[in-house]
Design a protein around this motif. Structure first.
Motif, PDB file in Angstrom:
ATOM      1  N   GLU A  41     -10.903 -21.745  39.895  1.00 38.02           N
ATOM      2  CA  GLU A  41     -10.199 -21.347  41.108  1.00 38.02           C
ATOM      3  C   GLU A  41     -10.393 -19.868  41.429  1.00 38.02           C
ATOM      4  O   GLU A  41     -10.089 -19.433  42.545  1.00 38.02           O
ATOM      5  CB  GLU A  41      -8.702 -21.634  40.969  1.00 38.02           C
ATOM      6  N   GLY A  42     -10.844 -19.096  40.466  1.00 38.80           N
ATOM      7  CA  GLY A  42     -11.038 -17.663  40.654  1.00 38.80           C
ATOM      8  C   GLY A  42     -12.480 -17.317  40.956  1.00 38.80           C
ATOM      9  O   GLY A  42     -13.366 -18.168  40.938  1.00 38.80           O
ATOM     10  N   ARG A  43     -12.709 -16.024  41.223  1.00 31.65           N
ATOM     11  CA  ARG A  43     -14.057 -15.534  41.516  1.00 31.65           C
ATOM     12  C   ARG A  43     -14.265 -14.199  40.803  1.00 31.65           C
ATOM     13  O   ARG A  43     -13.331 -13.398  40.643  1.00 31.65           O
ATOM     14  CB  ARG A  43     -14.272 -15.315  43.017  1.00 31.65           C
ATOM     15  N   VAL A  44     -15.514 -13.954  40.399  1.00 29.88           N
ATOM     16  CA  VAL A  44     -15.900 -12.686  39.790  1.00 29.88           C
ATOM     17  C   VAL A  44     -17.128 -12.161  40.513  1.00 29.88           C
ATOM     18  O   VAL A  44     -18.103 -12.905  40.715  1.00 29.88           O
ATOM     19  CB  VAL A  44     -16.221 -12.842  38.285  1.00 29.88           C
ATOM     20  N   LEU A  45     -17.089 -10.900  40.920  1.00 28.85           N
ATOM     21  CA  LEU A  45     -18.266 -10.231  41.463  1.00 28.85           C
ATOM     22  C   LEU A  45     -18.687  -9.167  40.458  1.00 28.85           C
ATOM     23  O   LEU A  45     -17.912  -8.260  40.144  1.00 28.85           O
ATOM     24  CB  LEU A  45     -17.984  -9.606  42.824  1.00 28.85           C
ATOM     25  N   ALA A  46     -19.906  -9.288  39.939  1.00 28.75           N
ATOM     26  CA  ALA A  46     -20.449  -8.327  38.971  1.00 28.75           C
ATOM     27  C   ALA A  46     -21.400  -7.387  39.702  1.00 28.75           C
ATOM     28  O   ALA A  46     -22.315  -7.843  40.392  1.00 28.75           O
ATOM     29  CB  ALA A  46     -21.176  -9.062  37.855  1.00 28.75           C
ATOM     30  N   GLU A  47     -21.183  -6.079  39.540  1.00 28.42           N
ATOM     31  CA  GLU A  47     -21.993  -5.089  40.261  1.00 28.42           C
ATOM     32  C   GLU A  47     -22.623  -4.113  39.285  1.00 28.42           C
ATOM     33  O   GLU A  47     -22.009  -3.709  38.300  1.00 28.42           O
ATOM     34  CB  GLU A  47     -21.108  -4.341  41.256  1.00 28.42           C
ATOM     35  N   ASP A  48     -23.883  -3.763  39.549  1.00 34.11           N
ATOM     36  CA  ASP A  48     -24.547  -2.684  38.827  1.00 34.11           C
ATOM     37  C   ASP A  48     -25.464  -1.968  39.805  1.00 34.11           C
ATOM     38  O   ASP A  48     -25.733  -2.471  40.906  1.00 34.11           O
ATOM     39  CB  ASP A  48     -25.329  -3.208  37.619  1.00 34.11           C
ATOM     40  N   ILE A  49     -25.938  -0.778  39.423  1.00 34.71           N
ATOM     41  CA  ILE A  49     -26.735   0.020  40.356  1.00 34.71           C
ATOM     42  C   ILE A  49     -28.224   0.037  40.021  1.00 34.71           C
ATOM     43  O   ILE A  49     -28.998   0.643  40.746  1.00 34.71           O
ATOM     44  CB  ILE A  49     -26.215   1.477  40.430  1.00 34.71           C
ATOM     45  N   VAL A  50     -28.624  -0.617  38.932  1.00 33.46           N
ATOM     46  CA  VAL A  50     -30.028  -0.655  38.526  1.00 33.46           C
ATOM     47  C   VAL A  50     -30.569  -2.061  38.778  1.00 33.46           C
ATOM     48  O   VAL A  50     -30.015  -3.042  38.278  1.00 33.46           O
ATOM     49  CB  VAL A  50     -30.197  -0.260  37.053  1.00 33.46           C
ATOM     50  N   ALA A  51     -31.641  -2.138  39.532  1.00 37.55           N
ATOM     51  CA  ALA A  51     -32.153  -3.445  39.950  1.00 37.55           C
ATOM     52  C   ALA A  51     -32.521  -4.329  38.770  1.00 37.55           C
ATOM     53  O   ALA A  51     -32.240  -5.534  38.777  1.00 37.55           O
ATOM     54  CB  ALA A  51     -33.357  -3.254  40.872  1.00 37.55           C
ATOM     55  N   SER A  52     -33.139  -3.768  37.740  1.00 40.59           N
ATOM     56  CA  SER A  52     -33.551  -4.588  36.599  1.00 40.59           C
ATOM     57  C   SER A  52     -32.341  -5.146  35.851  1.00 40.59           C
ATOM     58  O   SER A  52     -32.367  -6.288  35.370  1.00 40.59           O
ATOM     59  CB  SER A  52     -34.428  -3.767  35.646  1.00 40.59           C
ATOM     60  N   ILE A  53     -31.279  -4.354  35.746  1.00 43.91           N
ATOM     61  CA  ILE A  53     -30.055  -4.828  35.105  1.00 43.91           C
ATOM     62  C   ILE A  53     -29.394  -5.901  35.962  1.00 43.91           C
ATOM     63  O   ILE A  53     -28.931  -6.934  35.459  1.00 43.91           O
ATOM     64  CB  ILE A  53     -29.083  -3.659  34.868  1.00 43.91           C
ATOM     65  N   HIS A  54     -29.346  -5.664  37.258  1.00 38.97           N
ATOM     66  CA  HIS A  54     -28.821  -6.667  38.194  1.00 38.97           C
ATOM     67  C   HIS A  54     -29.555  -7.987  38.042  1.00 38.97           C
ATOM     68  O   HIS A  54     -28.945  -9.060  37.944  1.00 38.97           O
ATOM     69  CB  HIS A  54     -28.945  -6.132  39.620  1.00 38.97           C
ATOM     70  N   ASP A  55     -30.889  -7.924  37.989  1.00 39.70           N
ATOM     71  CA  ASP A  55     -31.685  -9.149  37.910  1.00 39.70           C
ATOM     72  C   ASP A  55     -31.460  -9.882  36.588  1.00 39.70           C
ATOM     73  O   ASP A  55     -31.365 -11.109  36.557  1.00 39.70           O
ATOM     74  CB  ASP A  55     -33.168  -8.820  38.081  1.00 39.70           C
ATOM     75  N   ALA A  56     -31.374  -9.112  35.491  1.00 38.87           N
ATOM     76  CA  ALA A  56     -31.160  -9.734  34.188  1.00 38.87           C
ATOM     77  C   ALA A  56     -29.791 -10.405  34.123  1.00 38.87           C
ATOM     78  O   ALA A  56     -29.644 -11.509  33.577  1.00 38.87           O
ATOM     79  CB  ALA A  56     -31.290  -8.693  33.084  1.00 38.87           C
ATOM     80  N   LEU A  57     -28.776  -9.766  34.696  1.00 38.99           N
ATOM     81  CA  LEU A  57     -27.452 -10.370  34.697  1.00 38.99           C
ATOM     82  C   LEU A  57     -27.425 -11.606  35.587  1.00 38.99           C
ATOM     83  O   LEU A  57     -26.795 -12.618  35.239  1.00 38.99           O
ATOM     84  CB  LEU A  57     -26.407  -9.354  35.154  1.00 38.99           C
ATOM     85  N   ALA A  58     -28.107 -11.546  36.734  1.00 39.17           N
ATOM     86  CA  ALA A  58     -28.165 -12.717  37.609  1.00 39.17           C
ATOM     87  C   ALA A  58     -28.808 -13.898  36.886  1.00 39.17           C
ATOM     88  O   ALA A  58     -28.361 -15.049  37.036  1.00 39.17           O
ATOM     89  CB  ALA A  58     -28.931 -12.379  38.882  1.00 39.17           C
ATOM     90  N   GLU A  59     -29.831 -13.618  36.087  1.00 39.28           N
ATOM     91  CA  GLU A  59     -30.473 -14.693  35.312  1.00 39.28           C
ATOM     92  C   GLU A  59     -29.503 -15.256  34.275  1.00 39.28           C
ATOM     93  O   GLU A  59     -29.450 -16.476  34.060  1.00 39.28           O
ATOM     94  CB  GLU A  59     -31.727 -14.157  34.625  1.00 39.28           C
ATOM     95  N   ARG A  60     -28.736 -14.383  33.632  1.00 38.04           N
ATOM     96  CA  ARG A  60     -27.759 -14.861  32.636  1.00 38.04           C
ATOM     97  C   ARG A  60     -26.695 -15.727  33.300  1.00 38.04           C
ATOM     98  O   ARG A  60     -26.311 -16.780  32.766  1.00 38.04           O
ATOM     99  CB  ARG A  60     -27.107 -13.670  31.930  1.00 38.04           C
ATOM    100  N   VAL A  61     -26.208 -15.293  34.455  1.00 36.11           N
ATOM    101  CA  VAL A  61     -25.189 -16.057  35.181  1.00 36.11           C
ATOM    102  C   VAL A  61     -25.726 -17.430  35.570  1.00 36.11           C
ATOM    103  O   VAL A  61     -25.039 -18.448  35.430  1.00 36.11           O
ATOM    104  CB  VAL A  61     -24.722 -15.265  36.418  1.00 36.11           C
ATOM    105  N   ALA A  62     -26.979 -17.473  36.043  1.00 37.29           N
ATOM    106  CA  ALA A  62     -27.572 -18.759  36.419  1.00 37.29           C
ATOM    107  C   ALA A  62     -27.790 -19.642  35.194  1.00 37.29           C
ATOM    108  O   ALA A  62     -27.523 -20.856  35.236  1.00 37.29           O
ATOM    109  CB  ALA A  62     -28.890 -18.515  37.148  1.00 37.29           C
ATOM    110  N   ARG A  63     -28.261 -19.031  34.103  1.00 36.05           N
ATOM    111  CA  ARG A  63     -28.519 -19.791  32.878  1.00 36.05           C
ATOM    112  C   ARG A  63     -27.237 -20.400  32.321  1.00 36.05           C
ATOM    113  O   ARG A  63     -27.229 -21.541  31.841  1.00 36.05           O
ATOM    114  CB  ARG A  63     -29.164 -18.877  31.840  1.00 36.05           C
ATOM    115  N   ASP A  64     -26.145 -19.645  32.394  1.00 36.13           N
ATOM    116  CA  ASP A  64     -24.858 -20.126  31.879  1.00 36.13           C
ATOM    117  C   ASP A  64     -24.095 -20.960  32.903  1.00 36.13           C
ATOM    118  O   ASP A  64     -22.981 -21.413  32.620  1.00 36.13           O
ATOM    119  CB  ASP A  64     -24.002 -18.941  31.434  1.00 36.13           C
ATOM    120  N   ARG A  65     -24.689 -21.133  34.094  1.00 35.77           N
ATOM    121  CA  ARG A  65     -24.098 -21.955  35.155  1.00 35.77           C
ATOM    122  C   ARG A  65     -22.681 -21.510  35.504  1.00 35.77           C
ATOM    123  O   ARG A  65     -21.750 -22.317  35.604  1.00 35.77           O
ATOM    124  CB  ARG A  65     -24.112 -23.430  34.751  1.00 35.77           C
TER     125      ARG A  65
END
Length: 235
Positions: free
Chosen positions: A94-118
């Motif tokens: 029911e909740g939402r989380v927005l994860a923010e970072d300022i480095v593109a490579s870190i952003h991309d790696a976290l996005a991959e982790r979020v997708a991998r963990d569904r």
């Protein structure tokens, strides 16, 4: 500079001798410059998630911050996602989380982790050093965990962040009680810089499991005009 890579352990002190602060950065436009050094990142990782969990770090921070199921939370300086992953489970579907970072490579790696963990209740966003680029009137809590001392333009950052809070929303800062060049923020300086942009401190308490203290702030009154903001003197 990637927000949040040095969260929550006294082990960072071992590397401080090799870490020189940057000069105080000049803000652009009408915002004042901060009267303090800006800490550099020492290392992208110096403590495992298992070690941090053994100290119950994230659970204690979320409890003290009053984060509950169904809330919408921003994790600024999300880094590799230590808090993001645990926030996602804590707020539930029911909740939402927005994860923010300022480095593109870190952003991309976290996005991959979020997708991998569904993690369907998590989105990942790329911010900038002076603007987290958060949607307005969206968040019950905005977390800034061991990253505030790395912000070179705090008045502009806090000013641009402020509209993202819901009416009863809180900003939650975890940092160490030491000078910014030593990867911390003195509590009085933190309180002053937030107050300069129209926030009031709600509470502050020791947070040894996360390497320092936890302070909460709420926005009060009208957001000040940038040209009227007065910089705090760092003594």
């Amino acid at each position: 500079m990637a927000w949040g890579h040095l969260r929550g352990s006294s082990l960072a002190l071992l590397a401080l001798a090799a870490c020189a602060p940057t000069a105080t950065q000049q803000a652009e436009g009408p915002f004042p410059a901060a009267d303090r050094p800006v800490a550099r990142i020492v290392s992208p990782r110096w403590s495992t998630e298992q070690d941090r969990d053994s100290r119950d770090e994230a659970q204690q921070v979320m409890a003290k911050a009053g984060i509950k199921r169904g809330m919408t939370v921003a994790d600024l300086g999300a880094g590799e996602g230590y808090y993001t992953i645990r926030l996602a489970a804590h707020v539930g579907k029911e909740g939402r989380v927005l994860a923010e970072d300022i480095v593109a490579s870190i952003h991309d790696a976290l996005a991959e982790r979020v997708a991998r963990d569904r993690l369907d209740n998590v989105s990942v966003r790329l911010g900038t050093p002076a603007d987290p680029k958060l949607p307005a009137n969206s968040f019950d809590r905005v977390l800034m965990i061991h990253m505030y001392h790395e912000i070179g333009q705090p008045y502009e950052f806090l000013w641009r962040m402020r509209p993202s809070l819901k009416p009863d929303g809180l900003v939650v800062v975890v940092d160490a009680d030491r000078p910014t060049q030593r990867h911390g923020t003195p509590p009085a300086l933190l309180k002053c810089e937030f107050a300069a942009v129209g926030y009031t401190q709600v509470a502050r308490q020791d947070m040894p499991s996360a390497g320092g203290y936890l302070a909460t702030f709420k926005a009060v009154g009208r957001r000040p005009e940038p040209s009227t903001i007065k910089a705090c003197v760092n003594r």
